[in-house]
Design a protein around this motif. Sequence first.
Motif, PDB file in Angstrom:
ATOM      1  N   ALA A  70       0.916  -1.085  -0.067  1.00 20.25           N
ATOM      2  CA  ALA A  70       0.007  -0.070  -0.128  1.00 20.25           C
ATOM      3  C   ALA A  70       0.768   1.172  -0.081  1.00 20.25           C
ATOM      4  O   ALA A  70       0.509   2.308  -0.214  1.00 20.25           O
ATOM      5  N   ASP A  71       2.172   1.069   0.259  1.00 22.91           N
ATOM      6  CA  ASP A  71       2.973   2.446   0.442  1.00 22.91           C
ATOM      7  C   ASP A  71       4.428   1.946   0.335  1.00 22.91           C
ATOM      8  O   ASP A  71       4.740   0.770   0.287  1.00 22.91           O
ATOM      9  N   LEU A  72       5.220   3.071   0.540  1.00 21.27           N
ATOM     10  CA  LEU A  72       6.543   2.674   0.394  1.00 21.27           C
ATOM     11  C   LEU A  72       7.189   1.919   1.515  1.00 21.27           C
ATOM     12  O   LEU A  72       8.105   0.845   1.266  1.00 21.27           O
ATOM     13  N   ALA A  73       6.974   1.928   2.673  1.00 20.31           N
ATOM     14  CA  ALA A  73       7.190   1.219   3.663  1.00 20.31           C
ATOM     15  C   ALA A  73       7.002  -0.375   3.430  1.00 20.31           C
ATOM     16  O   ALA A  73       7.863  -1.107   3.510  1.00 20.31           O
ATOM     17  N   ALA A  74       5.676  -0.568   2.941  1.00 17.22           N
ATOM     18  CA  ALA A  74       5.583  -1.915   2.623  1.00 17.22           C
ATOM     19  C   ALA A  74       6.371  -2.671   1.482  1.00 17.22           C
ATOM     20  O   ALA A  74       6.723  -3.756   1.476  1.00 17.22           O
ATOM     21  N   ILE A  77      16.235   4.627  -4.053  1.00 15.64           N
ATOM     22  CA  ILE A  77      17.012   3.526  -4.458  1.00 15.64           C
ATOM     23  C   ILE A  77      17.875   2.802  -3.255  1.00 15.64           C
ATOM     24  O   ILE A  77      17.934   1.502  -3.038  1.00 15.64           O
ATOM     25  N   GLU A  78      18.272   3.508  -2.464  1.00 12.37           N
ATOM     26  CA  GLU A  78      19.244   3.181  -1.287  1.00 12.37           C
ATOM     27  C   GLU A  78      18.361   2.365  -0.242  1.00 12.37           C
ATOM     28  O   GLU A  78      18.662   1.451   0.356  1.00 12.37           O
ATOM     29  N   GLU A  79      17.041   2.989  -0.082  1.00 12.55           N
ATOM     30  CA  GLU A  79      16.138   2.243   0.967  1.00 12.55           C
ATOM     31  C   GLU A  79      15.833   0.962   0.425  1.00 12.55           C
ATOM     32  O   GLU A  79      15.419  -0.124   1.077  1.00 12.55           O
ATOM     33  N   LEU A  80      15.570   0.778  -0.862  1.00  9.77           N
ATOM     34  CA  LEU A  80      15.066  -0.514  -1.567  1.00  9.77           C
ATOM     35  C   LEU A  80      15.803  -1.469  -1.321  1.00  9.77           C
ATOM     36  O   LEU A  80      15.670  -2.706  -0.922  1.00  9.77           O
TER      37      LEU A  80
END
Length: 109
Positions: free
Chosen positions: A48-52, A100-103
């Motif tokens: 649902a969001d970037l965190a997920a 990209i770094e968080e991915l």
Amino acid sequence: MTISNERVSTHPFLKALYRDDYYPDRHVDRGKEILLRLCGRIEADRPADLAALYVLTQAAAEEFNGLQDDGFEIETVAREEIAEDFWFVADAYGFADADIEELIATRDW
């Protein structure tokens, strides 16, 4: 696994690594499988969001960590190609603002 996203299903994952004889196809094939499994998880779980999304991508990045234990040397060219494909996946599923770094934050490569 069937991928319904047409952009993803036709994307040549890890293309630069396949073209470079330095990387054995069997290792690159395993990396491509990780990325395709990630796509399957995104389609099944519909984050649902970037965190997920980050939970899913970081788990896949950890799978790449395991490839190093099996002899896949993830050096500069490979790191860049893998990271770009993680971002491609995020963008293809509507997360163009993904970091990209968080991915790939869980990577050790």
